[in-house]
Design a protein around this motif. Structure first.
Motif, PDB file in Angstrom:
ATOM      1  N   GLN A   3      30.350   5.445   0.571  1.00 32.02           N
ATOM      2  CA  GLN A   3      30.340   4.061   0.100  1.00 32.02           C
ATOM      3  C   GLN A   3      31.369   3.882  -0.991  1.00 32.02           C
ATOM      4  O   GLN A   3      31.557   4.773  -1.829  1.00 32.02           O
ATOM      5  N   LEU A   4      32.021   2.716  -0.976  1.00 31.41           N
ATOM      6  CA  LEU A   4      32.908   2.315  -2.063  1.00 31.41           C
ATOM      7  C   LEU A   4      32.263   1.106  -2.729  1.00 31.41           C
ATOM      8  O   LEU A   4      31.994   0.101  -2.065  1.00 31.41           O
ATOM      9  N   VAL A   5      32.049   1.196  -4.023  1.00 30.83           N
ATOM     10  CA  VAL A   5      31.392   0.117  -4.750  1.00 30.83           C
ATOM     11  C   VAL A   5      32.311  -0.379  -5.853  1.00 30.83           C
ATOM     12  O   VAL A   5      32.674   0.379  -6.760  1.00 30.83           O
ATOM     13  N   GLU A   6      32.681  -1.661  -5.746  1.00 23.02           N
ATOM     14  CA  GLU A   6      33.575  -2.266  -6.728  1.00 23.02           C
ATOM     15  C   GLU A   6      32.775  -2.952  -7.825  1.00 23.02           C
ATOM     16  O   GLU A   6      31.649  -3.392  -7.618  1.00 23.02           O
ATOM     17  N   SER A   7      33.407  -3.095  -8.968  1.00 21.07           N
ATOM     18  CA  SER A   7      32.836  -3.853 -10.078  1.00 21.07           C
ATOM     19  C   SER A   7      33.969  -4.357 -10.959  1.00 21.07           C
ATOM     20  O   SER A   7      35.101  -3.870 -10.859  1.00 21.07           O
ATOM     21  N   GLY A   8      33.650  -5.350 -11.800  1.00 17.74           N
ATOM     22  CA  GLY A   8      34.612  -5.806 -12.786  1.00 17.74           C
ATOM     23  C   GLY A   8      35.243  -7.154 -12.516  1.00 17.74           C
ATOM     24  O   GLY A   8      36.024  -7.647 -13.331  1.00 17.74           O
ATOM     25  N   GLY A   9      34.942  -7.761 -11.388  1.00 17.24           N
ATOM     26  CA  GLY A   9      35.497  -9.080 -11.120  1.00 17.24           C
ATOM     27  C   GLY A   9      34.854 -10.129 -11.998  1.00 17.24           C
ATOM     28  O   GLY A   9      33.911  -9.865 -12.742  1.00 17.24           O
ATOM     29  N   GLY A  10      35.386 -11.348 -11.909  1.00 14.32           N
ATOM     30  CA  GLY A  10      34.811 -12.431 -12.688  1.00 14.32           C
ATOM     31  C   GLY A  10      35.770 -13.586 -12.848  1.00 14.32           C
ATOM     32  O   GLY A  10      36.776 -13.683 -12.143  1.00 14.32           O
ATOM     33  N   LEU A  11      35.444 -14.457 -13.793  1.00 14.31           N
ATOM     34  CA  LEU A  11      36.238 -15.649 -14.089  1.00 14.31           C
ATOM     35  C   LEU A  11      36.970 -15.432 -15.400  1.00 14.31           C
ATOM     36  O   LEU A  11      36.361 -15.029 -16.397  1.00 14.31           O
ATOM     37  N   VAL A  12      38.260 -15.709 -15.394  1.00 14.81           N
ATOM     38  CA  VAL A  12      39.075 -15.527 -16.591  1.00 14.81           C
ATOM     39  C   VAL A  12      40.120 -16.633 -16.650  1.00 14.81           C
ATOM     40  O   VAL A  12      40.530 -17.157 -15.607  1.00 14.81           O
ATOM     41  N   GLN A  13      40.529 -16.975 -17.855  1.00 14.15           N
ATOM     42  CA  GLN A  13      41.581 -17.971 -18.003  1.00 14.15           C
ATOM     43  C   GLN A  13      42.951 -17.344 -17.739  1.00 14.15           C
ATOM     44  O   GLN A  13      43.146 -16.138 -17.905  1.00 14.15           O
ATOM     45  N   ALA A  14      43.890 -18.182 -17.345  1.00 13.02           N
ATOM     46  CA  ALA A  14      45.252 -17.713 -17.131  1.00 13.02           C
ATOM     47  C   ALA A  14      45.765 -17.018 -18.395  1.00 13.02           C
ATOM     48  O   ALA A  14      45.532 -17.499 -19.522  1.00 13.02           O
ATOM     49  N   GLY A  15      46.432 -15.896 -18.185  1.00 15.51           N
ATOM     50  CA  GLY A  15      46.912 -15.104 -19.304  1.00 15.51           C
ATOM     51  C   GLY A  15      45.950 -14.021 -19.734  1.00 15.51           C
ATOM     52  O   GLY A  15      46.320 -13.134 -20.524  1.00 15.51           O
ATOM     53  N   GLY A  16      44.741 -14.074 -19.233  1.00 13.71           N
ATOM     54  CA  GLY A  16      43.730 -13.091 -19.597  1.00 13.71           C
ATOM     55  C   GLY A  16      43.825 -11.820 -18.780  1.00 13.71           C
ATOM     56  O   GLY A  16      44.751 -11.634 -17.987  1.00 13.71           O
ATOM     57  N   SER A  17      42.847 -10.942 -18.997  1.00 13.35           N
ATOM     58  CA  SER A  17      42.837  -9.630 -18.355  1.00 13.35           C
ATOM     59  C   SER A  17      41.474  -9.336 -17.745  1.00 13.35           C
ATOM     60  O   SER A  17      40.445  -9.827 -18.229  1.00 13.35           O
ATOM     61  N   LEU A  18      41.501  -8.530 -16.714  1.00  7.56           N
ATOM     62  CA  LEU A  18      40.293  -7.982 -16.108  1.00  7.56           C
ATOM     63  C   LEU A  18      40.595  -6.554 -15.676  1.00  7.56           C
ATOM     64  O   LEU A  18      41.746  -6.219 -15.369  1.00  7.56           O
ATOM     65  N   ARG A  19      39.535  -5.750 -15.625  1.00 10.84           N
ATOM     66  CA  ARG A  19      39.668  -4.390 -15.119  1.00 10.84           C
ATOM     67  C   ARG A  19      38.667  -4.187 -13.997  1.00 10.84           C
ATOM     68  O   ARG A  19      37.460  -4.306 -14.201  1.00 10.84           O
ATOM     69  N   LEU A  20      39.193  -3.866 -12.817  1.00  5.82           N
ATOM     70  CA  LEU A  20      38.347  -3.577 -11.669  1.00  5.82           C
ATOM     71  C   LEU A  20      38.137  -2.074 -11.545  1.00  5.82           C
ATOM     72  O   LEU A  20      39.047  -1.294 -11.843  1.00  5.82           O
ATOM     73  N   SER A  21      36.956  -1.712 -11.094  1.00  6.42           N
ATOM     74  CA  SER A  21      36.643  -0.310 -10.831  1.00  6.42           C
ATOM     75  C   SER A  21      36.092  -0.181  -9.420  1.00  6.42           C
ATOM     76  O   SER A  21      35.444  -1.097  -8.914  1.00  6.42           O
ATOM     77  N   CYS A  22      36.336   0.955  -8.807  1.00  9.81           N
ATOM     78  CA  CYS A  22      35.801   1.241  -7.479  1.00  9.81           C
ATOM     79  C   CYS A  22      35.417   2.711  -7.434  1.00  9.81           C
ATOM     80  O   CYS A  22      36.280   3.582  -7.574  1.00  9.81           O
ATOM     81  N   ALA A  23      34.129   2.953  -7.258  1.00 12.70           N
ATOM     82  CA  ALA A  23      33.624   4.311  -7.223  1.00 12.70           C
ATOM     83  C   ALA A  23      33.216   4.682  -5.802  1.00 12.70           C
ATOM     84  O   ALA A  23      32.466   3.940  -5.156  1.00 12.70           O
ATOM     85  N   ALA A  24      33.703   5.813  -5.347  1.00 17.58           N
ATOM     86  CA  ALA A  24      33.323   6.335  -4.031  1.00 17.58           C
ATOM     87  C   ALA A  24      32.185   7.319  -4.191  1.00 17.58           C
ATOM     88  O   ALA A  24      32.203   8.156  -5.098  1.00 17.58           O
ATOM     89  N   SER A  25      31.212   7.205  -3.302  1.00 20.77           N
ATOM     90  CA  SER A  25      30.070   8.111  -3.359  1.00 20.77           C
ATOM     91  C   SER A  25      29.669   8.516  -1.947  1.00 20.77           C
ATOM     92  O   SER A  25      30.041   7.868  -0.968  1.00 20.77           O
ATOM     93  N   GLY A  26      28.900   9.606  -1.876  1.00 19.48           N
ATOM     94  CA  GLY A  26      28.448  10.088  -0.578  1.00 19.48           C
ATOM     95  C   GLY A  26      28.960  11.486  -0.309  1.00 19.48           C
ATOM     96  O   GLY A  26      29.275  12.236  -1.229  1.00 19.48           O
ATOM     97  N   SER A  27      29.045  11.819   0.970  1.00 19.75           N
ATOM     98  CA  SER A  27      29.459  13.165   1.385  1.00 19.75           C
ATOM     99  C   SER A  27      30.984  13.239   1.414  1.00 19.75           C
ATOM    100  O   SER A  27      31.601  13.049   2.444  1.00 19.75           O
TER     101      SER A  27
END
Length: 120
Positions: A3-27
């Protein structure tokens, strides 16, 4: 099962910053390619950035100088630091990875997507 699970999205104003993460889990035996795609309404899906296990990176021209992709191999996690965001960066962002399972077969996997909305 991987599984790949993303996080970190959202609403931001122009000029702002966000950090996305994606963690892989399983075999998981190993992961090579990891990347971020995005899909906005009315547009084709676009490869935003990618990184190999060795750390080689590639960026879409539209995000060069603003986005940075990185990964932590020990945590099977890939990150996307997004700075100087623009309204045209608004999209659903998907994590993608080539994963070698414990049966040694390579398969390509997708995350469920995380919404990024940039307001003007």
């Amino acid at each position: 099962q991987v599984q790949l699970v993303e996080s970190g999205g959202g609403l931001v104003q122009a000029g702002g910053s966000l950090r996305l993460s994606c963690a892989a889990s399983g075999s998981i035996f190993g992961i090579n390619f990891m990347g971020w795609y995005r899909h906005a309404p009315g547009r084709q899906r676009e490869l935003v950035a990618s990184i190999t296990r060795a750390g080689s990176t590639n960026y879409a021209d539209s995000v060069k100088g603003r986005f940075t992709i990185s990964r932590d191999n020990a945590k099977n996690t890939v990150y996307l630091q997004m700075n100087s965001l623009k309204p045209e960066d608004t999209a659903v962002y998907y994590c993608n990875a080539d994963v070698q399972g414990d049966n040694y077969y390579w398969l390509n996997h997708w995350g469920q997507g995380t919404q990024v909305t940039v307001s003007s």
